[in-house]
Design a protein around this motif. Structure first.
Motif, PDB file in Angstrom:
ATOM      1  N   UNK A   1       0.839  -1.207   0.000  1.00 51.26           N
ATOM      2  CA  UNK A   1       0.000   0.000   0.000  1.00 51.26           C
ATOM      3  C   UNK A   1       0.873   1.256   0.000  1.00 51.26           C
ATOM      4  N   UNK A   2       0.432   2.259  -0.715  1.00 54.02           N
ATOM      5  CA  UNK A   2       1.094   3.575  -0.715  1.00 54.02           C
ATOM      6  C   UNK A   2       0.172   4.559   0.007  1.00 54.02           C
ATOM      7  N   UNK A   3       0.730   5.299   0.932  1.00 52.78           N
ATOM      8  CA  UNK A   3      -0.065   6.243   1.717  1.00 52.78           C
ATOM      9  C   UNK A   3       0.643   7.588   1.823  1.00 52.78           C
ATOM     10  N   UNK A   4      -0.137   8.655   1.809  1.00 53.20           N
ATOM     11  CA  UNK A   4       0.402   9.991   2.041  1.00 53.20           C
ATOM     12  C   UNK A   4      -0.517  10.711   3.023  1.00 53.20           C
ATOM     13  N   UNK A   5       0.065  11.219   4.110  1.00 53.34           N
ATOM     14  CA  UNK A   5      -0.690  11.844   5.195  1.00 53.34           C
ATOM     15  C   UNK A   5      -0.629  13.359   5.095  1.00 53.34           C
ATOM     16  N   UNK A   6      -1.751  14.012   5.404  1.00 56.68           N
ATOM     17  CA  UNK A   6      -1.774  15.475   5.447  1.00 56.68           C
ATOM     18  C   UNK A   6      -2.696  15.965   6.561  1.00 56.68           C
ATOM     19  N   UNK A   7      -2.258  17.022   7.236  1.00 55.86           N
ATOM     20  CA  UNK A   7      -3.080  17.676   8.260  1.00 55.86           C
ATOM     21  C   UNK A   7      -2.944  19.186   8.094  1.00 55.86           C
ATOM     22  N   UNK A   8      -3.935  19.808   7.516  1.00 55.44           N
ATOM     23  CA  UNK A   8      -4.037  21.275   7.439  1.00 55.44           C
ATOM     24  C   UNK A   8      -2.966  21.935   6.576  1.00 55.44           C
ATOM     25  N   UNK A   9      -1.695  21.601   6.805  1.00 61.30           N
ATOM     26  CA  UNK A   9      -0.621  22.290   6.078  1.00 61.30           C
ATOM     27  C   UNK A   9      -0.292  21.617   4.750  1.00 61.30           C
ATOM     28  N   UNK A  10      -1.003  20.545   4.400  1.00 59.67           N
ATOM     29  CA  UNK A  10      -0.787  19.895   3.113  1.00 59.67           C
ATOM     30  C   UNK A  10      -1.495  20.637   1.994  1.00 59.67           C
ATOM     31  N   UNK A  11      -1.317  20.136   0.789  1.00 61.93           N
ATOM     32  CA  UNK A  11      -1.912  20.815  -0.360  1.00 61.93           C
ATOM     33  C   UNK A  11      -3.423  20.652  -0.435  1.00 61.93           C
ATOM     34  N   UNK A  12      -3.925  19.475  -0.121  1.00 65.15           N
ATOM     35  CA  UNK A  12      -5.363  19.242  -0.246  1.00 65.15           C
ATOM     36  C   UNK A  12      -6.157  20.066   0.759  1.00 65.15           C
ATOM     37  N   UNK A  13      -7.378  20.392   0.384  1.00 67.98           N
ATOM     38  CA  UNK A  13      -8.285  21.079   1.296  1.00 67.98           C
ATOM     39  C   UNK A  13      -8.919  20.053   2.222  1.00 67.98           C
ATOM     40  N   UNK A  14      -8.609  20.146   3.525  1.00 68.50           N
ATOM     41  CA  UNK A  14      -9.185  19.210   4.490  1.00 68.50           C
ATOM     42  C   UNK A  14     -10.710  19.211   4.405  1.00 68.50           C
ATOM     43  N   UNK A  15     -11.279  20.409   4.227  1.00 68.43           N
ATOM     44  CA  UNK A  15     -12.740  20.528   4.216  1.00 68.43           C
ATOM     45  C   UNK A  15     -13.342  19.875   2.974  1.00 68.43           C
ATOM     46  N   UNK A  16     -12.698  20.064   1.822  1.00 73.82           N
ATOM     47  CA  UNK A  16     -13.227  19.467   0.596  1.00 73.82           C
ATOM     48  C   UNK A  16     -13.189  17.947   0.673  1.00 73.82           C
ATOM     49  N   UNK A  17     -12.114  17.404   1.216  1.00 77.80           N
ATOM     50  CA  UNK A  17     -11.996  15.951   1.372  1.00 77.80           C
ATOM     51  C   UNK A  17     -13.051  15.442   2.345  1.00 77.80           C
ATOM     52  N   UNK A  18     -13.184  16.129   3.488  1.00 83.09           N
ATOM     53  CA  UNK A  18     -14.148  15.709   4.506  1.00 83.09           C
ATOM     54  C   UNK A  18     -15.570  15.748   3.968  1.00 83.09           C
TER      55      UNK A  18
END
Length: 381
Positions: A127-144
């Motif tokens: 498995x390949x995984x990439x973690x992000x919390x707030x400071x990553x590129x993705x929008x946490x809200x859009x994903x949620x």
């Protein structure tokens, strides 16, 4: 691979490690978000803290080329302080926003996500995984939102059915093709309490925020705060919760589920005057573990100075005079001069006049003039 069983195993494990909600989303391009970000950019509504290009923020496979799914997690945090300290006329207090009351949520969520990633890796070694919390590129809200954690409210926060909007968000991109969860229905309806309550009109319309006017953003800037926002700041030292506090979905919401995010009363509602003299070492020891410390002490000290002006705290005049005359940072000297003018005691006015003769920084001199102007207006009214 039985992804349905793996999904259930992950859900069960997430509960054991202190994740309050977990949802699964596709890794498709966030097309609607992309258009919204382009509009934000064209209107100069962005904060400048955003990471990555619009493409990186909306195309998960740019961050993990084999991306198939995104796991979104949420952890609830408290909205009230038990036995909260109260300020007095001699010891005024500021306030940190609720998202900065306990241990830095970046640390808390990353720890949970790393456990989740290890669990997945044990089940699926390749498995390949990439973690992000707030400071990553993705929008946490859009994903949620896509993962069914909650819906995106008019206040631009994710509102969950269980915990209101008082949740921290994080995500994990993976190359495992999980079945996506269904989004939660938007139930803001005709309510516009958050738009009407926003102190600076930063909520332009439901779901659209002008970050340049948002007090939460402004408390994190390092320069002089624009005059129009100084009065609205009140006693906020970091962040702003107004749009969450007035939200009907947050009525009676107050969860105390995780010791790490429990508020420390004396830090969440700090005495203002001690903040003016705090050393770098003391700042790090006292505030270094909370999210609100990430920009360093300067913005928080500036905000504390403005909060003392808000209270017209005459007991702070001596400290403010010392700062205005001796602090090496122009923003702090100038803000102190402005605040002394707002407080307006004879001692404060005299000190500004004396300091002007020695001040060499043009911006600080402007703030001193503003401080004196307050008193001129008072004498002519």
């Amino acid at each position: 691979m039985n992804t349905a069983q793996l999904k259930q195993d992950i859900i069960d494990y997430s509960k054991k490690i202190g994740i309050d909600k977990i949802g699964f989303a596709s890794s498709d391009v966030f097309s609607e978000l992309k258009e919204r970000l382009k509009r934000q950019q064209s209107l100069n509504y962005q904060s400048g803290f955003e990471k990555g290009t619009i493409e990186e923020r909306t195309e998960p496979d740019r961050l993990l080329p084999e991306a198939q799914s995104i796991l979104s997690i949420a952890i609830a945090y408290p909205s009230r302080i038990k036995n909260a300290p109260k300020g007095t006329k001699d010891e005024r207090r500021g306030i940190f926003c609720r998202a900065s009351w306990g241990t830095d949520y970046h640390v808390v969520l990353r720890e949970r996500l790393e456990k989740l990633a290890r669990f997945i890796q044990e089940k699926v070694p390749d498995a390949q995984n990439k973690i992000m919390v707030d400071t990553g590129e993705l929008s946490d809200r859009a994903v949620a939102e896509r993962a069914g954690i909650g819906f995106s409210g008019k206040n631009c926060a994710i509102i969950t059915p269980e915990f209101g909007s008082y949740v921290y968000l994080g995500e994990l991109i993976t190359n495992i093709p999980f079945t996506p969860d269904s989004p939660v229905e938007d139930s803001c309806g005709d309510c516009r309490k958050c738009l009407d309550a926003c102190p600076t009109g930063a909520l332009v319309q439901g779901g659209q925020l002008n970050a340049q006017r948002c007090l939460s953003f402004l408390t994190q800037t390092k320069g002089f705060m624009a005059d129009e926002f100084r009065v609205e700041l009140g006693n906020r030292v970091y962040g702003c919760d107004t749009c969450q506090q007035v939200c009907p979905k947050n009525k009676h919401i107050d969860f105390h589920l995780h010791s790490e995010v429990e508020p420390e009363p004396e830090i969440a509602k700090p005495k203002l005057k001690p903040m003016l003299k705090i050393t770098n070492r003391e700042f790090k020891e006292t505030y270094g573990h909370i999210a609100g410390s990430w920009r360093g002490k300067k913005p928080l000290q500036r905000n504390a100075i403005l909060a003392l002006a808000h209270f017209k705290d005459r007991t702070a005049v001596e400290d403010l005079i010392a700062i205005m005359k001796n602090d090496p940072r122009p923003v702090i000297r100038g803000t102190a001069a402005w605040s002394l003018g707002k407080i307006g005691s004879e001692e404060a006015v005299k000190a500004i006049q004396e300091a002007m003769d020695k001040e060499l920084d043009d911006q600080v001199l402007v703030e001193m003039e503003k401080g004196l102007e307050f008193q001129k207006r008072l004498r002519t009214t």
